[in-house]
Each structure stands twice: as structure tokens, then as C-alpha cells.
Design a protein around this motif. Structure first.
Motif, PDB file in Angstrom:
ATOM      1  N   ALA A   1       0.873  -1.185   0.000  1.00  0.00           N
ATOM      2  CA  ALA A   1       0.000   0.000   0.000  1.00  0.00           C
ATOM      3  C   ALA A   1       0.908   1.234   0.000  1.00  0.00           C
ATOM      4  O   ALA A   1       1.241   1.785   1.058  1.00  0.00           O
TER       5      ALA A   1
ATOM      6  N   TYR B   1      -1.905   3.858   4.947  1.00  0.00           N
ATOM      7  CA  TYR B   1      -3.229   3.405   5.389  1.00  0.00           C
ATOM      8  C   TYR B   1      -3.965   4.500   6.141  1.00  0.00           C
ATOM      9  O   TYR B   1      -3.344   5.378   6.753  1.00  0.00           O
TER      10      TYR B   1
ATOM     11  N   PRO C   1      -6.281   0.509   3.227  1.00  0.00           N
ATOM     12  CA  PRO C   1      -5.266   1.084   2.332  1.00  0.00           C
ATOM     13  C   PRO C   1      -5.758   2.369   1.669  1.00  0.00           C
ATOM     14  O   PRO C   1      -6.903   2.463   1.239  1.00  0.00           O
TER      15      PRO C   1
END
Length: 501
Positions: free
Chosen positions: A195, A199, A275
């Protein structure tokens, strides 16, 4: 009620019916192995009447549809003087009557054959094993001598296998389902490190030091592979030492032991982290402000009012603070950055649909052949069981008790559209839970009967009927209290949702 409700309800009933069937089949299998009579085997409960009754006798099957249940063939228990015996409440005690006097077409004349059926109340099912003293303390059992074909006349190890057969069947069923899912679908996941925008974290996580955009590197020195690993380590297992990557620098966060409880108190319905992904336009709604100013599908918004923003969540939250205002959007089209003023609608929205976030992340996939899927499914089943056992400790906290749910909460796990992969995944998960909950040493549950048998094995004597009655009554009270509490939580949540709180 909406179509979504009925689809979820249908999935719940089908799933639980399947799980209860294989559970009771486990009891039935071992009972028949040890030549124990099984009086009835029913899917769903059948107070007063049954949808279907079936029984084999005289060499052929007999069926009845929508028939009232036959009463037990009983007669009064007599004392040495031929007087009817009564219980403490003054009721005449009844015991099985001779069956020779019954006509040949009376199903009750053939107790060695199991009556199979479908009830009308879809809340479970049962397997009635001859001579088993249960919570009903049936006087037709307790006031007669044990017979060779009865459960109570079997050896302790045989009774132990009969009792645990349901739990074992549920767990084996879960392992088989997981194995088949591995074979048909394999596994696909996004590694935590992939990601690239970091996040977004729940409120509880932010309260204890996480910031949106952080990427978790290690938890107690171990790098988590999947997002589910993060929740497992932090919320369920209570690990406290977390290292995150923030703006190119490593930052250490130390969480309290009570973090899991705090999460349940505040964010039990929210993911621990999600994410972040870019805001790329995939479609427009009617009267879309973005479309009205000439924006196109594929444009990627990267800033609002001169402030650079990379995540769709950050852009969406910023725009929501400007309902019906004019803001200047920065966006990228064909590798060129452009700016354009736009008047937002009354909700502070652009009227656009976003490109599927999954398309922005590199995932990893593992496929299994038939034989390789079996150990992979077994590993998955034991992993789910271990995780559930670990999180069970949270049930005994104040926040954990509040998060308990009943049939409504379980039904809410199912998707609003019927998807067989999701259905079987959830069925396997519920099968693991059913196995674990049933083996708990609570009277009325299978684990309670296991406790009685182990006591008999150790002491070489059976618990007295009085002790059994007291313990089973306590177990029944605890079970009913738990059901009322859990389903009461569902009702309270539904009411709060209805009134908008």
C-alpha cells in the motif's frame, strides 16, 4: 423488508441448517457404530407437527407430510402395591408401555428404526438418542432400567465418542470446505508493504499514536504479511510494540495492553486500517459538478485549493467541509497537471464514481493442486480456530460483552448478493465457531456432557441424577441468558440505527 435482508436471511438459514445437519450426523454415526438406538433425527424443530416424517420398517420406507407428531407410547409407573407413582409435583410418572399391542402400521412399534424428519421451526435440529439423560430429565429414561441399546448402558469411552462426534464433524467439515476453497480459488492477498500511499486508521488507532499514511513495518519485531495479520497481532493477541514508516522515517509506537478492548468499545464496526488509494474518476453521476466543468474519466485529482493530496479519503473529507462552495481542484490528465474551479453540490461532493481501488495494488496469488489444497485447508482451519480461541478472551471484557451478537449479527456477516465463495467461506468459519462453542464445559452443551463422562472415568462412578439435574438446569439458564443478551444487543443496535444514533 428489503431484498438484501431476505438474501442474508436465506444464506444464514441454509448455512446453519447445513452445519447443524453435519453436527447431529456426527452424534448419529457414533451412536449407530455402538449399536445405540436413535429415536429421531430432525432438521429444524417440530413442536406439535412436522413438515415431513420418514421411517423404514417392514422392509420399506414410509412417509408422512404435514402430520401431527405421534405421542409417546407410555403407561403409568406402578409401585409394589400396584398404585400409580407420582413425582414431587404430584404428576403421574409415565414410562414406556409394551409395544406388542400396537397395530403393525403404527410407527411406534418399531423403535429400533430411526424416524427422520423436517420440522417447521428453522432454528436448529436434533438427534434424539435412546437412553440419554439430557436437560429434560425425561422420567421415561430416569425411572427405567438401562437397556443394552441405550446410550446410558454404553462404556464411557463409547459415550465420549458419541458426544464429541458432532464437534468433530463440524471441525472436519470446516477443514474440507477450506481445502476445497483453496483448490478452486487459491489464495490472493495484498502484502501490507504494497500500500504505497499508506493506510487510513480507525479512531482508536489514531488516539494511540497512528497517523493516516503510516505503513506498518513490524509488530513485536515481526513483519506482518497481510492486513489480517495486523488485526490478529494487535487486537487479538495484544502485541504492543509497533514500528511504522512515516514520511520516510521509522517511528515506534507502544500500545497499551487494553488496546483490543478500547478498539471494541469505539471501533468494533470499523476496520483497524484501510489502504489509501488515489482518486481516479471512473464515471459520473447525473448533474455531476465535475463533469459540468469538463473533467474526464481517467482524471486523477491530486490537490484541493493549492494543497497537495494523494489519497482519495483525504480529498473526500476535505471536499465534504465545503458544501455548495467553489474550490480549485488540481488533477493530472495525460501526465500533465491542470487546475480548475468547481462548485460542489450541497453534500460537498463532485458526483463521481472512483476507479476500483484493487487495481492500484500489486497482489500475490497462490494456487493449489488437489492434493496440495488439503494440507493448506487444514492449516487454514487450525489458524481460524487458534485466532478465535485467542480473541475469546475479549468476550469477558466490558467492551467485548457489548459487542456480542446473536442471529442478526451472524446474518449480517453474509453479503447482500449470493456469492458461493463468500457463502462457503463464512459457513466454514461458523463451523469452526460452532465446534469451539459446543465443546466448552457448560452443561447442556456437548462439552458439559464430556465433563460428566470425564468425571465418571476418573472417579469410577456416575454423577447422581440430582447433581445432573442441577447442573443441566444451571447450564440451560446460562445458555438462555447468553442468547437473550446477544440477541438483545442486536435489537438495541437495530433500534439505535433506526433512530439515527
Amino acid at each position: 423488508m428489503s431484498a438484501d435482508f431476505w438474501i442474508k436471511a436465506a444464506q444464514l438459514i441454509v448455512s446453519l441448517s447445513f452445519l447443524i445437519f453435519i453436527h447431529e450426523l456426527g452424534h448419529f454415526f457414533w451412536a449407530r457404530v455402538f449399536k445405540t438406538r436413535v429415536n429421531k433425527f430432525y432438521l429444524f424443530f417440530n413442536p406439535n407437527f412436522s413438515i415431513l416424517r420418514a421411517k423404514k420398517f417392514n422392509g420399506k420406507w414410509h412417509f408422512e407430510w404435514f402430520k401431527k407428531n405421534q405421542p409417546e407410547h407410555l403407561q403409568p409407573l406402578l409401585d409394589a402395591n400396584g398404585e400409580e407413582k407420582k413425582d414431587k409435583k404430584g404428576n403421574v410418572i409415565l414410562v414406556p408401555a409394551p409395544i406388542d399391542e400396537l397395530p403393525d402400521d403404527d410407527w411406534r412399534k418399531y423403535p429400533d428404526s430411526t424416524e427422520w424428519g423436517i420440522g417447521w421451526l428453522p432454528l436448529g435440529g436434533y438427534c434424539s438418542i435412546a437412553g440419554m439423560v439430557d436437560e429434560s430429565m425425561d422420567p421415561t429414561v430416569t425411572n427405567t432400567e438401562p437397556q443394552p441399546w441405550e446410550y446410558r448402558s454404553k462404556k464411557t469411552w463409547q459415550r465420549l465418542l458419541i458426544i464429541t462426534g458432532g464437534v468433530v464433524n463440524n471441525f472436519i467439515g470446516a477443514l474440507i470446505i477450506y481445502s476445497m476453497l483453496m483448490f478452486s480459488n487459491g489464495e490472493e492477498w495484498m502484502p501490507v508493504r504494497n500500500a504505497y500511499l499508506g493506510y487510513d486508521y480507525c479512531t482508536t488507532a489514531q488516539n494511540y499514536g497512528f497517523e493516516n499514511g503510516d505503513i506498518i513495518k513490524t509488530i513485536n519485531g515481526v513483519e506482518p504479511e497481510r492486513i489480517s495479520d495486523v488485526a490478529q497481532y494487535i487486537i487479538i493477541e495484544g502485541k504492543q510494540d509497533v514500528t511504522v514508516l512515516r514520511n520516510g522515517q521509522e517511528v515506534n509506537i507502544t500500545l497499551p495492553k487494553s488496546f483490543g478492548e478500547s478498539y471494541l468499545e469505539i471501533d468494533k464496526d470499523n476496520p483497524f486500517m484501510s489502504p489509501r488509494f488515489p482518486l481516479v474518476i471512473d464515471d459520473f453521476s447525473d448533474n455531476s459538478p465535475a463533469k459540468n466543468i469538463g473533467m474526464e474519466i481517467g482524471d486523477s485529482i491530486v490537490g484541493v485549493n493549492g494543497k497537495a493530496m494523494s489519497a482519495a479519503s483525504e480529498i473526500r473529507d476535505t471536499l465534504a467541509n465545503h458544501p455548495s462552495d467553489t474550490v480549485v481542484l488540481s488533477f493530472v490528465r495525460n501526465h500533465q497537471t491542470m487546475q480548475m474551479p468547481v462548485e460542489l453540490n450541497e453534500d460537498g461532493a463532485l458526483g463521481v464514481a472512483l476507479k476500483n481501488p484493487a487495481l492500484f495494488f500489486k497482489t500475490e496469488t497462490k494456487r493449489y493442486g488437489f492434493f496440495a489444497s488439503i494440507p493448506a485447508g487444514i492449516k487454514k482451519g487450525f489458524s481460524v480456530l487458534g485466532s478465535y480461541v485467542k480473541q475469546f478472551r475479549l468476550v469477558f471484557t466490558k467492551a467485548g460483552a457489548k459487542s456480542l451478537g446473536g442471529f442478526g449479527a451472524i446474518g449480517g456477516l453474509f453479503p447482500s448478493e449470493w456469492n458461493w465463495t463468500d457463502f462457503w467461506s463464512l459457513t466454514a468459519f461458523l463451523s469452526v465457531i460452532l465446534a469451539f462453542m459446543n465443546i466448552l464445559p457448560i452443561p447442556v452443551l456437548d462439552g458439559g456432557y464430556v465433563l460428566f463422562i470425564l468425571y465418571e472415568m476418573i472417579t469410577r462412578r456416575k454423577p447422581s441424577e440430582k447433581v445432573m439435574e442441577i447442573m443441566l438446569n444451571i447450564g440451560m439458564f446460562l445458555l438462555l441468558a447468553l442468547l437473550i443478551f446477544a440477541n438483545g444487543n442486536d435489537l438495541i443496535k437495530w433500534i439505535l440505527k433506526l433512530i439515527g444514533k
